[in-house]
Design a protein around this motif. Structure first.
Motif, PDB file in Angstrom:
ATOM      1  N   TRP A   1       0.843  -1.197   0.000  1.00  0.00           N
ATOM      2  CA  TRP A   1       0.000   0.000   0.000  1.00  0.00           C
ATOM      3  C   TRP A   1       0.881   1.252   0.000  1.00  0.00           C
ATOM      4  N   ILE A   2       1.897   1.257   0.844  1.00  0.00           N
ATOM      5  CA  ILE A   2       2.798   2.417   0.939  1.00  0.00           C
ATOM      6  C   ILE A   2       3.590   2.588  -0.358  1.00  0.00           C
ATOM      7  N   VAL A   3       4.107   1.497  -0.902  1.00  0.00           N
ATOM      8  CA  VAL A   3       4.875   1.568  -2.156  1.00  0.00           C
ATOM      9  C   VAL A   3       3.984   2.094  -3.279  1.00  0.00           C
ATOM     10  N   CYS A   4       2.753   1.622  -3.358  1.00  0.00           N
ATOM     11  CA  CYS A   4       1.830   2.117  -4.385  1.00  0.00           C
ATOM     12  C   CYS A   4       1.579   3.609  -4.233  1.00  0.00           C
ATOM     13  N   GLN A   5       1.443   4.069  -3.004  1.00  0.00           N
ATOM     14  CA  GLN A   5       1.213   5.502  -2.788  1.00  0.00           C
ATOM     15  C   GLN A   5       2.379   6.318  -3.322  1.00  0.00           C
ATOM     16  N   HIS A   6       3.576   5.798  -3.176  1.00  0.00           N
ATOM     17  CA  HIS A   6       4.757   6.548  -3.607  1.00  0.00           C
ATOM     18  C   HIS A   6       5.018   6.437  -5.113  1.00  0.00           C
ATOM     19  N   PHE A   7       4.673   5.317  -5.733  1.00  0.00           N
ATOM     20  CA  PHE A   7       5.129   5.077  -7.100  1.00  0.00           C
ATOM     21  C   PHE A   7       4.043   4.901  -8.155  1.00  0.00           C
ATOM     22  N   VAL A   8       2.795   4.672  -7.768  1.00  0.00           N
ATOM     23  CA  VAL A   8       1.721   4.532  -8.753  1.00  0.00           C
ATOM     24  C   VAL A   8       1.281   5.937  -9.178  1.00  0.00           C
ATOM     25  N   PRO A   9       1.147   6.169 -10.489  1.00  0.00           N
ATOM     26  CA  PRO A   9       0.678   7.493 -10.934  1.00  0.00           C
ATOM     27  C   PRO A   9      -0.696   7.799 -10.339  1.00  0.00           C
ATOM     28  N   HIS A  10      -0.874   9.020  -9.902  1.00  0.00           N
ATOM     29  CA  HIS A  10      -2.115   9.429  -9.250  1.00  0.00           C
ATOM     30  C   HIS A  10      -3.057  10.066 -10.273  1.00  0.00           C
ATOM     31  N   SER A  11      -4.306   9.696 -10.183  1.00  0.00           N
ATOM     32  CA  SER A  11      -5.315  10.308 -11.049  1.00  0.00           C
ATOM     33  C   SER A  11      -5.898  11.520 -10.334  1.00  0.00           C
ATOM     34  N   LYS A  12      -6.755  12.237 -11.026  1.00  0.00           N
ATOM     35  CA  LYS A  12      -7.378  13.441 -10.459  1.00  0.00           C
ATOM     36  C   LYS A  12      -8.506  13.097  -9.488  1.00  0.00           C
ATOM     37  N   SER A  13      -9.159  11.962  -9.709  1.00  0.00           N
ATOM     38  CA  SER A  13     -10.263  11.582  -8.826  1.00  0.00           C
ATOM     39  C   SER A  13     -10.424  10.064  -8.868  1.00  0.00           C
ATOM     40  N   GLY A  14     -11.327   9.586  -8.063  1.00  0.00           N
ATOM     41  CA  GLY A  14     -11.621   8.156  -8.065  1.00  0.00           C
ATOM     42  C   GLY A  14     -11.285   7.490  -6.743  1.00  0.00           C
ATOM     43  N   VAL A  15     -11.702   6.246  -6.633  1.00  0.00           N
ATOM     44  CA  VAL A  15     -11.508   5.479  -5.413  1.00  0.00           C
ATOM     45  C   VAL A  15     -10.022   5.224  -5.156  1.00  0.00           C
ATOM     46  N   LEU A  16      -9.288   4.900  -6.230  1.00  0.00           N
ATOM     47  CA  LEU A  16      -7.871   4.600  -6.061  1.00  0.00           C
ATOM     48  C   LEU A  16      -7.121   5.782  -5.451  1.00  0.00           C
ATOM     49  N   LEU A  17      -7.456   6.988  -5.880  1.00  0.00           N
ATOM     50  CA  LEU A  17      -6.809   8.179  -5.326  1.00  0.00           C
ATOM     51  C   LEU A  17      -7.045   8.274  -3.818  1.00  0.00           C
ATOM     52  N   LYS A  18      -8.275   8.037  -3.412  1.00  0.00           N
ATOM     53  CA  LYS A  18      -8.616   8.115  -1.986  1.00  0.00           C
ATOM     54  C   LYS A  18      -7.900   7.034  -1.187  1.00  0.00           C
ATOM     55  N   VAL A  19      -7.800   5.839  -1.755  1.00  0.00           N
ATOM     56  CA  VAL A  19      -7.107   4.748  -1.072  1.00  0.00           C
ATOM     57  C   VAL A  19      -5.614   5.044  -0.969  1.00  0.00           C
ATOM     58  N   LEU A  20      -5.020   5.512  -2.067  1.00  0.00           N
ATOM     59  CA  LEU A  20      -3.582   5.786  -2.056  1.00  0.00           C
ATOM     60  C   LEU A  20      -3.222   6.867  -1.050  1.00  0.00           C
ATOM     61  N   TRP A  21      -4.018   7.907  -0.968  1.00  0.00           N
ATOM     62  CA  TRP A  21      -3.681   8.998  -0.059  1.00  0.00           C
ATOM     63  C   TRP A  21      -3.973   8.670   1.401  1.00  0.00           C
ATOM     64  N   ARG A  22      -4.585   7.521   1.660  1.00  0.00           N
ATOM     65  CA  ARG A  22      -4.787   7.086   3.048  1.00  0.00           C
ATOM     66  C   ARG A  22      -3.728   6.078   3.467  1.00  0.00           C
ATOM     67  N   SER A  23      -2.603   6.041   2.761  1.00  0.00           N
ATOM     68  CA  SER A  23      -1.547   5.083   3.100  1.00  0.00           C
ATOM     69  C   SER A  23      -0.925   5.390   4.455  1.00  0.00           C
ATOM     70  N   ASN A  24      -1.217   6.554   5.020  1.00  0.00           N
ATOM     71  CA  ASN A  24      -0.745   6.826   6.379  1.00  0.00           C
ATOM     72  C   ASN A  24      -1.300   5.806   7.371  1.00  0.00           C
ATOM     73  N   CYS A  25      -2.440   5.199   7.037  1.00  0.00           N
ATOM     74  CA  CYS A  25      -2.987   4.132   7.894  1.00  0.00           C
ATOM     75  C   CYS A  25      -2.024   2.944   7.929  1.00  0.00           C
ATOM     76  N   ALA A  26      -1.412   2.632   6.790  1.00  0.00           N
ATOM     77  CA  ALA A  26      -0.445   1.529   6.744  1.00  0.00           C
ATOM     78  C   ALA A  26       0.808   1.885   7.542  1.00  0.00           C
ATOM     79  N   VAL A  27       1.217   3.140   7.484  1.00  0.00           N
ATOM     80  CA  VAL A  27       2.374   3.581   8.277  1.00  0.00           C
ATOM     81  C   VAL A  27       2.042   3.473   9.769  1.00  0.00           C
ATOM     82  N   ASP A  28       0.859   3.905  10.148  1.00  0.00           N
ATOM     83  CA  ASP A  28       0.423   3.771  11.544  1.00  0.00           C
ATOM     84  C   ASP A  28       0.435   2.313  11.975  1.00  0.00           C
ATOM     85  N   TYR A  29       0.000   1.436  11.078  1.00  0.00           N
ATOM     86  CA  TYR A  29       0.009   0.006  11.369  1.00  0.00           C
ATOM     87  C   TYR A  29       1.429  -0.469  11.670  1.00  0.00           C
TER      88      TYR A  29
END
Length: 166
Positions: free
Chosen positions: A24-52
């Protein structure tokens, strides 16, 4: 649960969850981000994985040390070497490499800032002033807990064992 290389028990499920959180964290850093959509919201919540990972670090620290009473200097020293050894060396090496890359790219770094980063205090003083390896803030967050663990658990272990004898 299965036996690990050492003397302890390995919790298999943690390996799977660690993989998912790291992915999840790697995807947040390296997957191209779109302007909107579910994937964008999931990627930007990768701080949850860091907290984990932060919480998991505390769990694993206690899981591996729960049966050891850290009541002598030698045992506390061994705990610190195990806890800090690989993590600090890896972090310091990556920071040194980042400083070298900055120098090659003619990016000037303040020596005081770099030293505060190497001692893991810059994150606590100026959280928005990133260290040469920006992700070292995670280690800086864990270092105080690792230092305090033997000091805080010793009295609790002693008291619980003493009460069990009464």
């Amino acid at each position: 649960m299965q036996l690990s290389r050492g003397t302890g028990v390995r919790i298999s499920m943690l390996s799977g969850t660690r993989f998912l959180a790291a992915f999840w964290i790697v995807c947040q850093h390296f997957v191209p981000h779109s302007k909107s959509g579910v994937l964008l919201k999931v990627l930007w919540r990768s701080n949850c994985a860091v907290d984990y990972f932060i919480i998991l670090s505390g769990f694993v620290t206690h899981w591996t040390s729960r049966k050891r009473l850290l009541d002598t200097f030698g045992k506390v020293k061994a705990f610190y070497i195990r806890r800090f050894g690989r993590v600090l060396m890896t972090t310091w090496i990556t920071m040194m490499l980042a400083v070298i890359l900055f120098r090659i790219d003619s990016v000037r770094q303040n020596l005081g800032h770099i030293l505060r980063c190497f001692f893991f205090v810059e994150t606590w003083i100026q959280p928005n002033h990133w260290c040469p390896n920006g992700q070292t803030w995670t280690v800086a967050a864990l270092v105080p807990s690792w230092f305090l663990y033997p000091l805080l658990t010793g009295p609790f272990f002693y008291r619980s064992r003493r009460l069990a004898c009464i």
